[in-house]
Design an enzyme around this catalytic site. Structure first.
Site, PDB file in Angstrom:
ATOM      1  N   CYS A 128       0.836  -1.203   0.000  1.00 24.44           N
ATOM      2  CA  CYS A 128       0.000   0.000   0.000  1.00 24.44           C
ATOM      3  C   CYS A 128       0.875   1.260   0.000  1.00 24.44           C
ATOM      4  O   CYS A 128       1.517   1.557  -0.997  1.00 24.44           O
ATOM      5  CB  CYS A 128      -0.985  -0.035   1.157  1.00 24.44           C
ATOM      6  SG  CYS A 128      -2.378   1.114   0.915  1.00 24.44           S
ATOM      7  N   HIS A 187      -3.869  -4.963   0.640  1.00 21.36           N
ATOM      8  CA  HIS A 187      -3.311  -5.383   1.930  1.00 21.36           C
ATOM      9  C   HIS A 187      -3.406  -6.907   2.074  1.00 21.36           C
ATOM     10  O   HIS A 187      -4.341  -7.426   2.692  1.00 21.36           O
ATOM     11  CB  HIS A 187      -4.061  -4.699   3.081  1.00 21.36           C
ATOM     12  CG  HIS A 187      -3.661  -3.281   3.296  1.00 21.36           C
ATOM     13  ND1 HIS A 187      -2.676  -2.900   4.180  1.00 21.36           N
ATOM     14  CD2 HIS A 187      -4.113  -2.135   2.724  1.00 21.36           C
ATOM     15  CE1 HIS A 187      -2.542  -1.582   4.156  1.00 21.36           C
ATOM     16  NE2 HIS A 187      -3.395  -1.099   3.271  1.00 21.36           N
ATOM     17  N   GLU A 211      -1.770  -8.841   3.941  1.00 20.12           N
ATOM     18  CA  GLU A 211      -1.650  -9.291   5.330  1.00 20.12           C
ATOM     19  C   GLU A 211      -3.012  -9.493   5.990  1.00 20.12           C
ATOM     20  O   GLU A 211      -3.152 -10.320   6.896  1.00 20.12           O
ATOM     21  CB  GLU A 211      -0.792  -8.307   6.143  1.00 20.12           C
ATOM     22  CG  GLU A 211      -1.466  -7.011   6.555  1.00 20.12           C
ATOM     23  CD  GLU A 211      -1.560  -5.963   5.459  1.00 20.12           C
ATOM     24  OE1 GLU A 211      -2.100  -4.877   5.721  1.00 20.12           O
ATOM     25  OE2 GLU A 211      -1.081  -6.239   4.334  1.00 20.12           O
TER      26      GLU A 211
END
Length: 236
Positions: A105, A208, A210
């Protein structure tokens, strides 16, 4: 033990924080997360990189447009001089060392700007509204697809032609930095993935992973490949 340096967010004066999703994704990949302090001291930055095997650039507030030669527009959000003053020299030195870098990001935007790229300060004002990119109400859920270009590092990792991704950004890369190639795009044509050919592992993604990696193997695969590259870089 493969040590992964993680850049934190600067949320209030003299306070740092990190989203636990980054930590858990690195741990699942077999890496050991190391939370960096926020410092602009070049000697300390060099020492920090000496201690780790790879660099994870994380999400956060907007990059100061001055970093890519523009004046800040009203549509630009909050910036962090503390993070910019650390992450730009940190990323440059990691690249000079040919250290594996995974940029997420804001991190992808920093990577691009370090190499001379430019950003859209706000997508809705400067790029268009064909696709709603910031979907903060569902931060951990897929909201649109990205097309993955064949023959790229990203493609070799995820082994699919398209990915379902989340979206927590109102900015984006308008001009990729020198040497970077685009490896993924959103349906509206916005760059969602960049990478630096000729390096062991330099990859940036706009979404994202994660926050998806605990449920979607293709997103965890990004961290697995990154940690593997870090271990190989360190000769472990």
């Amino acid at each position: 033990m493969t040590l992964i340096g993680i850049v934190p967010s600067w949320v209030e004066a003299r306070k740092i924080t990190i989203n636990q999703d980054y930590v858990e994704a690195v741990l699942r990949a077999g890496g050991t997360p190391v939370l960096f302090p926020v410092t602009a001291d070049r000697e300390q930055i060099s020492v920090l990189l000496d201690q780790v095997d790879g660099l994870l650039l994380t999400g956060g507030v907007d990059v100061d447009p001055a970093k890519y030669g523009e004046q800040k527009k009203p549509c630009c959000g909050d910036c962090s001089a503390c993070r910019d003053s650390m992450e730009f020299p940190l990323c440059r030195e990691a690249l000079n060392r040919r250290m594996p870098v995974f940029a997420i990001c804001r991190g992808m935007q920093v990577l691009s700007c370090v190499l001379g790229g430019k950003l859209y300060q706000d997508l809705s004002e400067q790029f268009g509204t064909a696709l709603r990119h910031p979907r903060y109400e569902v931060p951990g859920d897929p909201v649109h697809k990205v097309d993955v270009y064949p023959g790229t590092l990203l493609s070799s990792i995820v082994d699919v032609s398209s990915l379902d991704v989340n979206s927590r950004h109102h900015q984006g890369v308008s001009e990729p930095g020198n040497g970077l190639i685009v490896s993924a795009v959103a349906p509206d044509g916005l760059t969602e993935g960049i990478e630096l050919p000729g390096y062991p592992f330099v990859l940036g993604v706009q979404w994202h992973p994660e926050s998806l990696s605990d449920r979607y193997p293709e997103h965890q695969a990004l961290f697995n490949a990154f940690v593997k590259a870090c271990a190989e870089h360190a000769g472990r």
